[in-house]
Scaffold this motif. Structure first.
Motif, PDB file in Angstrom:
ATOM      1  N   PHE A  29       0.809  -1.210   0.000  1.00  0.00           N
ATOM      2  CA  PHE A  29       0.000   0.000   0.000  1.00  0.00           C
ATOM      3  C   PHE A  29       0.838   1.254   0.000  1.00  0.00           C
ATOM      4  O   PHE A  29       0.312   2.356   0.073  1.00  0.00           O
ATOM      5  CB  PHE A  29      -0.928   0.001   1.219  1.00  0.00           C
ATOM      6  CG  PHE A  29      -2.088  -0.924   1.046  1.00  0.00           C
ATOM      7  CD1 PHE A  29      -2.095  -2.166   1.663  1.00  0.00           C
ATOM      8  CD2 PHE A  29      -3.150  -0.578   0.250  1.00  0.00           C
ATOM      9  CE1 PHE A  29      -3.152  -3.035   1.490  1.00  0.00           C
ATOM     10  CE2 PHE A  29      -4.212  -1.438   0.076  1.00  0.00           C
ATOM     11  CZ  PHE A  29      -4.209  -2.663   0.696  1.00  0.00           C
ATOM     12  N   GLY A  30       2.154   1.081  -0.094  1.00  0.00           N
ATOM     13  CA  GLY A  30       2.997   2.258  -0.013  1.00  0.00           C
ATOM     14  C   GLY A  30       3.314   2.889  -1.348  1.00  0.00           C
ATOM     15  O   GLY A  30       3.481   4.096  -1.445  1.00  0.00           O
ATOM     16  N   VAL A  31       3.398   2.071  -2.377  1.00  0.00           N
ATOM     17  CA  VAL A  31       3.786   2.609  -3.675  1.00  0.00           C
ATOM     18  C   VAL A  31       2.588   3.306  -4.304  1.00  0.00           C
ATOM     19  O   VAL A  31       1.527   2.718  -4.464  1.00  0.00           O
ATOM     20  CB  VAL A  31       4.281   1.487  -4.596  1.00  0.00           C
ATOM     21  CG1 VAL A  31       4.691   2.057  -5.934  1.00  0.00           C
ATOM     22  CG2 VAL A  31       5.432   0.761  -3.946  1.00  0.00           C
ATOM     23  N   ASP A  32       2.763   4.548  -4.640  1.00  0.00           N
ATOM     24  CA  ASP A  32       1.619   5.325  -5.109  1.00  0.00           C
ATOM     25  C   ASP A  32       1.078   4.834  -6.434  1.00  0.00           C
ATOM     26  O   ASP A  32      -0.126   4.831  -6.661  1.00  0.00           O
ATOM     27  CB  ASP A  32       2.005   6.812  -5.236  1.00  0.00           C
ATOM     28  CG  ASP A  32       1.945   7.501  -3.885  1.00  0.00           C
ATOM     29  OD1 ASP A  32       2.640   8.503  -3.691  1.00  0.00           O
ATOM     30  OD2 ASP A  32       1.187   6.996  -3.029  1.00  0.00           O
ATOM     31  N   SER A  33       1.982   4.438  -7.316  1.00  0.00           N
ATOM     32  CA  SER A  33       1.494   4.046  -8.636  1.00  0.00           C
ATOM     33  C   SER A  33       0.682   2.765  -8.579  1.00  0.00           C
ATOM     34  O   SER A  33      -0.031   2.440  -9.510  1.00  0.00           O
ATOM     35  CB  SER A  33       2.660   3.861  -9.607  1.00  0.00           C
ATOM     36  OG  SER A  33       3.365   2.689  -9.270  1.00  0.00           O
ATOM     37  N   TRP A  34       0.773   2.051  -7.465  1.00  0.00           N
ATOM     38  CA  TRP A  34      -0.007   0.837  -7.349  1.00  0.00           C
ATOM     39  C   TRP A  34      -1.366   1.108  -6.727  1.00  0.00           C
ATOM     40  O   TRP A  34      -2.194   0.220  -6.647  1.00  0.00           O
ATOM     41  CB  TRP A  34       0.719  -0.196  -6.481  1.00  0.00           C
ATOM     42  CG  TRP A  34       1.968  -0.688  -7.073  1.00  0.00           C
ATOM     43  CD1 TRP A  34       2.400  -0.535  -8.361  1.00  0.00           C
ATOM     44  CD2 TRP A  34       2.989  -1.394  -6.404  1.00  0.00           C
ATOM     45  NE1 TRP A  34       3.617  -1.121  -8.520  1.00  0.00           N
ATOM     46  CE2 TRP A  34       3.999  -1.664  -7.335  1.00  0.00           C
ATOM     47  CE3 TRP A  34       3.140  -1.838  -5.079  1.00  0.00           C
ATOM     48  CZ2 TRP A  34       5.148  -2.352  -6.998  1.00  0.00           C
ATOM     49  CZ3 TRP A  34       4.290  -2.528  -4.747  1.00  0.00           C
ATOM     50  CH2 TRP A  34       5.282  -2.775  -5.713  1.00  0.00           C
ATOM     51  N   ARG A  35      -1.553   2.295  -6.228  1.00  0.00           N
ATOM     52  CA  ARG A  35      -2.787   2.550  -5.499  1.00  0.00           C
ATOM     53  C   ARG A  35      -3.854   3.158  -6.378  1.00  0.00           C
ATOM     54  O   ARG A  35      -4.964   3.377  -5.933  1.00  0.00           O
ATOM     55  CB  ARG A  35      -2.512   3.492  -4.330  1.00  0.00           C
ATOM     56  CG  ARG A  35      -1.535   2.903  -3.361  1.00  0.00           C
ATOM     57  CD  ARG A  35      -1.515   3.680  -2.117  1.00  0.00           C
ATOM     58  NE  ARG A  35      -2.803   3.576  -1.444  1.00  0.00           N
ATOM     59  CZ  ARG A  35      -3.036   4.110  -0.257  1.00  0.00           C
ATOM     60  NH1 ARG A  35      -2.086   4.775   0.337  1.00  0.00           N
ATOM     61  NH2 ARG A  35      -4.200   3.992   0.303  1.00  0.00           N
ATOM     62  N   THR A  36      -3.502   3.445  -7.594  1.00  0.00           N
ATOM     63  CA  THR A  36      -4.510   3.993  -8.494  1.00  0.00           C
ATOM     64  C   THR A  36      -4.760   3.000  -9.606  1.00  0.00           C
ATOM     65  O   THR A  36      -3.895   2.201  -9.949  1.00  0.00           O
ATOM     66  CB  THR A  36      -4.044   5.322  -9.101  1.00  0.00           C
ATOM     67  OG1 THR A  36      -2.765   5.105  -9.698  1.00  0.00           O
ATOM     68  CG2 THR A  36      -3.942   6.377  -8.040  1.00  0.00           C
ATOM     69  N   ARG A  37      -5.934   3.094 -10.146  1.00  0.00           N
ATOM     70  CA  ARG A  37      -6.305   2.149 -11.181  1.00  0.00           C
ATOM     71  C   ARG A  37      -5.546   2.408 -12.468  1.00  0.00           C
ATOM     72  O   ARG A  37      -5.226   1.513 -13.205  1.00  0.00           O
ATOM     73  CB  ARG A  37      -7.804   2.251 -11.465  1.00  0.00           C
ATOM     74  CG  ARG A  37      -8.631   1.268 -10.717  1.00  0.00           C
ATOM     75  CD  ARG A  37      -8.602  -0.073 -11.395  1.00  0.00           C
ATOM     76  NE  ARG A  37      -9.454  -1.019 -10.713  1.00  0.00           N
ATOM     77  CZ  ARG A  37     -10.746  -1.147 -10.951  1.00  0.00           C
ATOM     78  NH1 ARG A  37     -11.316  -0.404 -11.854  1.00  0.00           N
ATOM     79  NH2 ARG A  37     -11.458  -2.007 -10.278  1.00  0.00           N
ATOM     80  N   GLY A  38      -5.309   3.666 -12.755  1.00  0.00           N
ATOM     81  CA  GLY A  38      -4.575   3.968 -13.969  1.00  0.00           C
ATOM     82  C   GLY A  38      -5.411   3.907 -15.224  1.00  0.00           C
ATOM     83  O   GLY A  38      -4.918   4.091 -16.317  1.00  0.00           O
ATOM     84  N   GLN A  39      -6.685   3.666 -15.094  1.00  0.00           N
ATOM     85  CA  GLN A  39      -7.530   3.612 -16.276  1.00  0.00           C
ATOM     86  C   GLN A  39      -8.198   4.958 -16.455  1.00  0.00           C
ATOM     87  O   GLN A  39      -8.839   5.457 -15.555  1.00  0.00           O
ATOM     88  CB  GLN A  39      -8.604   2.545 -16.094  1.00  0.00           C
ATOM     89  CG  GLN A  39      -8.058   1.157 -15.989  1.00  0.00           C
ATOM     90  CD  GLN A  39      -7.859   0.548 -17.343  1.00  0.00           C
ATOM     91  OE1 GLN A  39      -8.290   1.120 -18.327  1.00  0.00           O
ATOM     92  NE2 GLN A  39      -7.192  -0.587 -17.388  1.00  0.00           N
ATOM     93  N   SER A  40      -8.038   5.544 -17.602  1.00  0.00           N
ATOM     94  CA  SER A  40      -8.620   6.855 -17.772  1.00  0.00           C
ATOM     95  C   SER A  40     -10.070   6.768 -18.229  1.00  0.00           C
ATOM     96  O   SER A  40     -10.915   7.529 -17.815  1.00  0.00           O
ATOM     97  CB  SER A  40      -7.810   7.657 -18.795  1.00  0.00           C
ATOM     98  OG  SER A  40      -7.678   6.868 -19.961  1.00  0.00           O
ATOM     99  N   ASP A  41     -10.370   5.822 -19.084  1.00  0.00           N
ATOM    100  CA  ASP A  41     -11.743   5.729 -19.573  1.00  0.00           C
ATOM    101  C   ASP A  41     -12.386   4.447 -19.074  1.00  0.00           C
ATOM    102  O   ASP A  41     -11.762   3.654 -18.398  1.00  0.00           O
ATOM    103  CB  ASP A  41     -11.754   5.761 -21.108  1.00  0.00           C
ATOM    104  CG  ASP A  41     -10.628   4.906 -21.664  1.00  0.00           C
ATOM    105  OD1 ASP A  41     -10.251   5.120 -22.813  1.00  0.00           O
ATOM    106  OD2 ASP A  41     -10.122   4.053 -20.930  1.00  0.00           O
ATOM    107  N   SER A  42     -13.608   4.297 -19.425  1.00  0.00           N
ATOM    108  CA  SER A  42     -14.306   3.109 -18.941  1.00  0.00           C
ATOM    109  C   SER A  42     -13.695   1.882 -19.592  1.00  0.00           C
ATOM    110  O   SER A  42     -13.229   1.899 -20.711  1.00  0.00           O
ATOM    111  CB  SER A  42     -15.792   3.198 -19.283  1.00  0.00           C
ATOM    112  OG  SER A  42     -15.957   3.077 -20.670  1.00  0.00           O
ATOM    113  N   LEU A  43     -13.730   0.822 -18.857  1.00  0.00           N
ATOM    114  CA  LEU A  43     -13.106  -0.396 -19.345  1.00  0.00           C
ATOM    115  C   LEU A  43     -13.938  -1.003 -20.455  1.00  0.00           C
ATOM    116  O   LEU A  43     -15.151  -1.024 -20.400  1.00  0.00           O
ATOM    117  CB  LEU A  43     -12.989  -1.402 -18.208  1.00  0.00           C
ATOM    118  CG  LEU A  43     -11.909  -1.048 -17.218  1.00  0.00           C
ATOM    119  CD1 LEU A  43     -12.190  -1.706 -15.902  1.00  0.00           C
ATOM    120  CD2 LEU A  43     -10.575  -1.502 -17.751  1.00  0.00           C
ATOM    121  N   THR A  44     -13.279  -1.466 -21.431  1.00  0.00           N
ATOM    122  CA  THR A  44     -13.999  -2.132 -22.507  1.00  0.00           C
ATOM    123  C   THR A  44     -14.172  -3.596 -22.162  1.00  0.00           C
ATOM    124  O   THR A  44     -13.374  -4.201 -21.474  1.00  0.00           O
ATOM    125  CB  THR A  44     -13.210  -2.016 -23.817  1.00  0.00           C
ATOM    126  OG1 THR A  44     -11.903  -2.507 -23.577  1.00  0.00           O
ATOM    127  CG2 THR A  44     -13.132  -0.582 -24.255  1.00  0.00           C
TER     128      THR A  44
END
Lengths: 434, 213, 111
Positions: free
Chosen positions: B116-131
């Protein structure tokens, strides 16, 4: 179906999914349960006729078709026994494990064009994987019963089922390699047309492979002549010895469910699935063409007829299994193993290599398989993938469900296809595969 | 929890993840070997569910087939073969428990802090809705195992292009095949049956010895 | 706890993997039955697999490992099966020679 609920009825997104999932699983459960009922009655009739007697005739009119229901009521009313030496938790859990494995495999089995609970891209693999879990219930049952007859029966069955998974897998791979996809809906759709389009007629090797598959499927579901595990004349009842009442009926529902499943799988893989011997609905123009996305009633009727066709083929397969059971004597366990390792595996492998060569060399075949185009489903499908709620409230965009691609693996074409994202509503089952 | 459960993905993830973790802990805590095997089965089945949720359908099906349907059946056979009454339930001494729990909990704490410490792992990273295009990894996996990485064709022509044919998984695939063959032969050899010898009136010797030795 | 209310990310998968891993390590450390130790090994490998698949999932990250993560998990599964077979053969041999499956009794090579 969830889209229908969400858009037409205005039910919020997650609830629509839940409702759709419940209805679909209820349908499958109903099929398995009623199928078991029907098959038990059919077995008694078939065995009776083969043994020159009548079978049930009293309960439910002239043909005794309510007999199974009466039996079911009797079984539910029986005393719930657990042997003293039994491991309580495992003893109670074992029937459910078997039944769950058998039932889960139905999730990936299509009953008609697009009528599938879970349109997996790896449907064949999934079904084979889940079928292998049924042996777990048997082992647990055998051990947890606390009696040596049960343990022997369970060990024999486990050895048998695990051994026969190998030739079963080899035989199942043959239609997969001919069609180029593991998606069962696509495999079924590719066999549309006359019965010469069925994969069993693709080449003589596939024909042989079907019979090997049938034998391995018989062994896999522990039907005679491979029913050492339930050998009534040898081991009392094998791993079922200590089970009575409702638990026993769970095991039998699992067994008949598996029989119907492997027959249905054979129907799709080798016999064209829901495509009849004669392409009536294609002539009538009712069936969905590849690339069509709008829903219309005639298409639904064509699919319904296909579903009936498919179930008829599966039931025919089960009837043949019953016929074999009451005709052939039981094999000893060493004969069962010999059969697997010395006959089924080499035959299956030879058939696989032959079909591979036939396919790769492009020799003539009566088949005229539809190209690997997304004739998959014209009805909307949803999967595990999280869909943001806005997708269920936005208006349905025009679908882009039609990219056919050549069967030869064109790496560049595949790259283009994989980059071309399917829209939310389309299930381009074939278009994005090599 | 209610907020998370409003999304089916979260609900199923919590369900499968919870089942996997709870039954793994049950494997740890129980001392009956057969129940241990059963709990492990359920835990691995739930892990397969987690794989399906992450979109790795092929790996999930492989997990079910190989791990649950193969390795665990093997384990159960081993359990049955060695399940004499006194070995079914074996308790560990409490001193060992204390030490293990200390080490285990500190390791768990460390791993959770890292997760839970690494920030890039805590966000989904998906900008649009998933296809909803399903995970078409089966074909890609097959191609990768043959050496062609169809998911990397967009990598610009450069060093990588020259090596593109070798960037696949063909070599590991062949190595695994040979490895499995070696393991098959080795395990069959190790587990071969040897004749048991027992003379009348004599105490039972350990299996594997002949009386002449 | 805020992680419970947030959407599911890689971190949650890693947490599940961590729990499986640590449980497996504890199993390996505390079980007296050799087959229990083997089960611990399976749990450890599964924890690692969950991690691989989480990083390879395209639903969770914008630039996932993709195929690499999934194939690593695949190879780990295959190797784990092979290693379980060998370990079981060793355990059975041990049982045949000493008539016990208790690892605490495996002291023949001791000092």
């Amino acid at each position: 179906m969830a889209v229908f609920f969400a858009h037409t009825l205005g039910i919020p997104g997650p609830l629509a999914y839940l409702l759709a999932a419940l209805i679909q699983s209820g349908l499958i459960l109903g099929l398995v349960a009623i199928g078991a009922l029907f098959f038990i009655w059919l077995e008694r009739k078939v065995s009776g006729r083969i043994q020159d007697r009548l079978g049930p005739t009293r309960v439910g009119g002239r043909f005794g078709w309510l007999q199974t229901l009466a039996d079911g009521i009797k079984l539910i009313g029986k005393e719930d026994l657990t042997p003293k030496d039994a491991d309580g938790l495992l003893f109670r859990v074992a029937p459910y494990v078997s039944f769950a494995a058998s039932y889960t495999a139905y999730l990936a089995l299509p009953f008609s064009n697009g009528w599938v609970a879970l349109d997996l891209n790896i449907a064949v693999f999934f079904i084979v994987a889940v079928l292998g879990l049924e042996v777990f219930g048997v082992i647990l049952a055998g051990y947890a019963s606390g009696s040596k007859w049960s343990l022997f029966g369970a060990m024999r069955e486990a050895a048998q089922v695990v051994s026969y998974e190998v030739p079963l897998g080899i035989c199942i791979v043959v239609p997969v390699l001919i069609c180029g996809t593991m998606n069962l809906t696509t495999i079924g759709n590719m066999q549309a047309g006359w019965f010469t389009n069925w994969l069993i007629f693709h080449d003589p090797f596939t024909f042989v492979v079907f019979w090997v598959y049938f034998t391995c499927a018989l062994a896999s579901v522990n039907r005679a002549p491979f029913d050492l595990a339930e050998a009534e004349s040898e081991l009392v009842a094998g791993f079922l010895t200590e089970y009575s009442g409702l638990r026993w009926s769970y095991f039998f529902m699992a067994e008949y469910g598996s029989m119907l499943l492997v027959s249905g799988l054979a129907a799709i893989l080798f016999f064209g699935g829901w495509n009849g011997p004669v392409p009536i609905f294609h002539w009538l123009g009712w069936a969905y063409e590849p690339g069509e996305t709008a829903w219309h009633l005639t298409g639904f009727l064509a699919n319904l007829a296909g579903c009936v066709n498919f179930i008829a083929k599966a039931v025919l397969g089960v009837t043949v299994m019953m016929w074999v059971r009451w005709t052939l004597p039981r094999l000893r366990i060493d004969q069962v193993m010999t059969m697997c390792l010395k006959y089924c595996v080499p035959l299956g492998t030879v058939g696989f290599l032959g079909a591979l060569t036939w396919q790769a060399a492009g020799w003539w075949s009566p088949n005229d398989l539809a190209p690997l185009a997304p004739g998959g489903s014209a009805v909307v499908r949803e999967t595990w993938v999280p869909v943001t709620p806005s997708d269920l409230t936005d208006p349905v965009p025009a679908t882009a469900a039609g990219e056919g691609s050549a069967r030869e693996p064109q790496a560049e074409a595949a790259a283009v296809d994989t980059h071309r994202q399917a829209t939310v509503w389309s299930r381009s089952t074939g278009g994005e595969q090599l | 929890m209610i907020l998370a459960a409003a999304d089916w993905y979260s609900f199923f993830f919590i369900l499968f993840g919870g089942i996997a973790c709870v039954f793994a802990v049950a494997v740890l805590l129980t001392s009956n070997i057969v129940r241990m095997a059963f709990y492990l089965t359920v835990s691995l089945g739930a892990t397969a569910g987690i794989f399906f949720l992450a979109g790795a359908e092929f790996v999930g099906a492989m997990q079910l087939m190989i791990y649950v349907g193969g390795t665990l059946v093997l384990l159960i056979f081993g359990v049955m073969l060695t399940a004499q009454a006194q070995f079914i339930t074996m308790r560990t001494r409490s001193g060992e428990w204390v030490l293990s729990v200390i080490v285990g909990s500190s390791l768990l704490f460390l791993l959770l802090v890292a997760a839970f410490g690494v920030d890039s792992w805590r966000t989904r990273g998906q900008s649009d809705s998933l296809t909803v295009a399903d995970a078409q990894t089966a074909t890609a996996i097959g191609a990768a195992l043959s050496g062609v990485r169809v998911d990397r064709l967009s990598v610009p022509a450069s060093e990588t292009q020259r090596l593109r044919g070798m960037s696949g998984y063909l070599l590991p695939f062949v190595v695994v095949s040979v490895h499995l063959l070696v393991v098959l032969v080795g395990a069959a050899y190790l587990a071969r049956t040897r004749a048991m010898w027992r003379e009348p009136g004599e105490q039972r010797r350990s299996r594997g010895e002949s009386p002449a030795s | 706890m805020s992680p419970l209310l947030a959407e599911i990310t890689v971190s949650h998968y890693l947490a599940v993997g961590a729990v499986l891993f640590v449980t497996g390590v504890l199993c390996m450390a505390t079980k007296r039955n050799a087959l229990g130790v083997l089960m611990g090994i399976e749990l450890v490998l599964n924890g690692a697999n969950v991690n691989f698949v989480a990083f390879g999932s395209k639903y969770l990250r914008a630039d996932p490992l993709g195929l690499d993560g999934n194939l690593m998990a695949l190879f780990v599964i295959v190797f784990a099966a092979a290693e379980a077979a060998v370990a079981l053969a060793i355990a059975l041999n041990f049982y045949n020679n000493h008539t016990t499956i208790d690892v605490d009794k495996a002291e023949d090579l001791k000092g």
